[in-house]
Design an enzyme around this catalytic site. Structure first.
Site, short mmCIF file in Angstrom:
data_model
loop_
_atom_site.label_atom_id
_atom_site.label_comp_id
_atom_site.label_asym_id
_atom_site.label_seq_id
_atom_site.Cartn_x
_atom_site.Cartn_y
_atom_site.Cartn_z
N HIS A 176 6.77 9.88 1.10
CA HIS A 176 5.31 10.74 1.30
C HIS A 176 4.98 11.64 0.95
O HIS A 176 4.05 12.26 1.61
CB HIS A 176 4.82 10.37 3.33
CG HIS A 176 5.07 9.43 3.93
ND1 HIS A 176 4.66 9.20 5.51
CD2 HIS A 176 5.38 7.98 3.22
CE1 HIS A 176 4.68 8.34 5.24
NE2 HIS A 176 5.11 6.57 4.43
N ASP B 100 1.19 -0.94 -0.20
CA ASP B 100 0.31 -0.05 -0.15
C ASP B 100 0.93 1.04 -0.03
O ASP B 100 2.06 1.15 0.32
CB ASP B 100 -1.02 -0.08 1.17
CG ASP B 100 -0.11 0.49 2.37
OD1 ASP B 100 0.74 -0.34 2.22
OD2 ASP B 100 -0.53 1.02 3.13
N GLU C 236 0.53 -1.06 5.45
CA GLU C 236 1.16 -0.18 6.50
C GLU C 236 0.91 0.88 6.24
O GLU C 236 1.47 1.73 7.79
CB GLU C 236 2.55 -0.69 6.54
CG GLU C 236 3.87 -0.28 6.89
CD GLU C 236 4.41 0.73 6.64
OE1 GLU C 236 4.82 1.69 7.38
OE2 GLU C 236 4.01 1.93 6.31
#
Length: 443
Positions: A412, A83, A146
């Protein structure tokens, strides 16, 4: 490597975001693609599993693939997750679609290229390198949520404990010290996320008619959040632990460049930069629920909410830290405002004793793959709380925390990317690691 890269790009094409509000059929498609890759790589037992977490909600699919060890050989568990984070504002990306990888200057850009679909493909590359002649038993465990907190992970591990048992656990979800310098992660911070709601009124009222003696909740919240740090920028919450970092130095200019600090902005806190990054607590305001500035009326706000994230030094405990944060907020809420503090997410930090034959085997593998450059033992400021779960459930296993990220990977964030030459070295290193572990732990 051309085939590995092609399959990496195919995985990146799948927008496997496990967060609420996204289309989770993509996460299912991603799990299916991983299962197919593991089957094609020669693992005879490949399963897709789900489980319910403490919330009672069924989590996203994980993939477990296994091949038994040859006689007398150890078993290695290879972990990664399929993910990814949401992409955020597309305007901040230098490509039209973050799920369509683009190569620029030796880097592959796209969401999940580094975190953590390259981790999956490093495992697959190592399996392909040996074909039918794997020198160790291998279990590949690829999680599906996660980035969204791993709510069901502990249940999955408990329900599949025998299948996941291993002599060595390789967690490919960290990074290296620098391009050209590999690293082994030996400590990670823990995490406490909490919601803080401050209320002063039962309704919004005119800021001119009542402003002055009557406090508004948003100003009260701002004053409360300001107490989380002292004037120097160190976290001012009593009861949080602090530690000492590895004997490495982070150059100030490197950190400024990697973080994108604006000119004139100063570092906060005290101590060596690596301590502030790895072994001291942080307190960050992630977001505030309040009227948008352009839409705000001339009114005193009755209630305001913020989400706070506290990173915990190795050795601390997430629930103890949450209670310390709650005590601090209760002691500092201004003007008698009503306060509500609720836990959103917690996870314990971890420290890894990086000694023994498995770590010697890993260091030798990294040194060979990086043409003689030995890996450094390093901390990471981020959190992978499930490592503590692995330590608790498999106390005899050596846990090696490796990864594909480098300081410019921007995991991110917008323009996440993978350094392709470093990725090649990582794939090489993992194959060498399996060989070295087979020799070092042969029964």
């Amino acid at each position: 490597m051309p085939g590995v890269r092609s399959d990496l790009e195919r995985l990146v094409n799948i927008p496997s975001i496990a967060f609420d509000g996204f289309d989770h059929s993509h996460v299912v498609a991603s799990a299916n693609a991983v299962a197919e890759l593991l089957t094609e790589a020669g693992l005879p037992d490949v399963r897709i599993v789900t489980a319910k977490g403490p919330s009672g909600k069924t989590g996203q699919p994980a993939v477990i693939g296994r091949k038994p060890a040859p006689p007398g050989a150890p078993t290695v568990l290879l972990y990664a997750h399929h993910d990814v984070q949401p992409v955020g504002d597309l305007a901040n990306w230098d490509q039209d679609d973050p799920f369509q990888p683009v190569e620029r200057d030796g880097r592959l850009y796209g969401r999940g290229t580094a975190d953590d679909k390259a981790g999956i493909m490093a495992h697959v590359a190592a399996l392909r390198a040996f074909g039918d002649d794997l020198p160790v038993g291998v279990t590949v465990f690829v999680e599906g949520e996660e980035e969204f907190g791993s709510d069901s992970l502990e249940t999955i591990i408990e329900e599949n404990r025998d299948a996941l048992a291993a002599d060595v656990i390789v967690i490919a979800d960290s990074g290296n010290w620098d391009i050209g310098t590999p690293g082994l992660t030996t400590s990670l911070r823990g995490l406490v996320n909490a919601y803080v709601t401050v209320s002063t009124l039962n309704q919004a009222v005119h800021s001119g008619m009542f402003g002055g003696p009557v406090p508004d909740a948003l100003t009260a919240l701002c004053r409360l959040l300001g107490t989380l740090h002292d004037d120097n920028g160190d976290v001012a919450v009593d009861g949080l632990l602090k530690g000492v970092a590895a004997p490495l130095e982070m150059p100030e200019e490197r950190l400024r460049q990697e973080s994108g600090m604006l000119e004139g902005v100063e570092f906060i806190g005290s101590g060596r930069l690596v301590e502030r990054l790895w072994t001291k607590p942080t307190a960050t305001v992630l977001g505030i629920d309040a009227p948008a500035a352009t839409e705000a009326a001339n009114a005193l706000q009755p209630s305001a909410r913020a989400k706070i994230s506290v990173r915990l030094a190795p050795g601390d405990n997430d629930m103890a830290a949450f209670e310390a944060l709650k005590r601090h907020l209760e002691a500092h809420v201004p003007w008698g405002a009503q306060l509500e503090v609720t836990l959103d997410q917690g996870g314990n930090p971890c420290v890894i004793d990086a000694s023994g034959p498995a770590f010697d085997a890993a260091r030798a593998a990294f040194t060979e793959a990086w043409d003689g450059t030995s890996p450094v033992d390093m901390g990471v400021g981020g959190s992978i709380p499930f490592i503590a779960t692995f330590q608790e459930m498999f106390p005899q296993a050596a846990i090696l925390v490796t990864g594909v990220e480098d300081p410019d990977a921007r995991a991110h964030g917008p323009n996440e990317s993978l350094h392709l030459e470093e990725f090649r070295r990582i794939c090489h290193a993992e194959a060498l690691l399996l060989r070295n572990v087979a020799n070092a732990l042969k029964r």
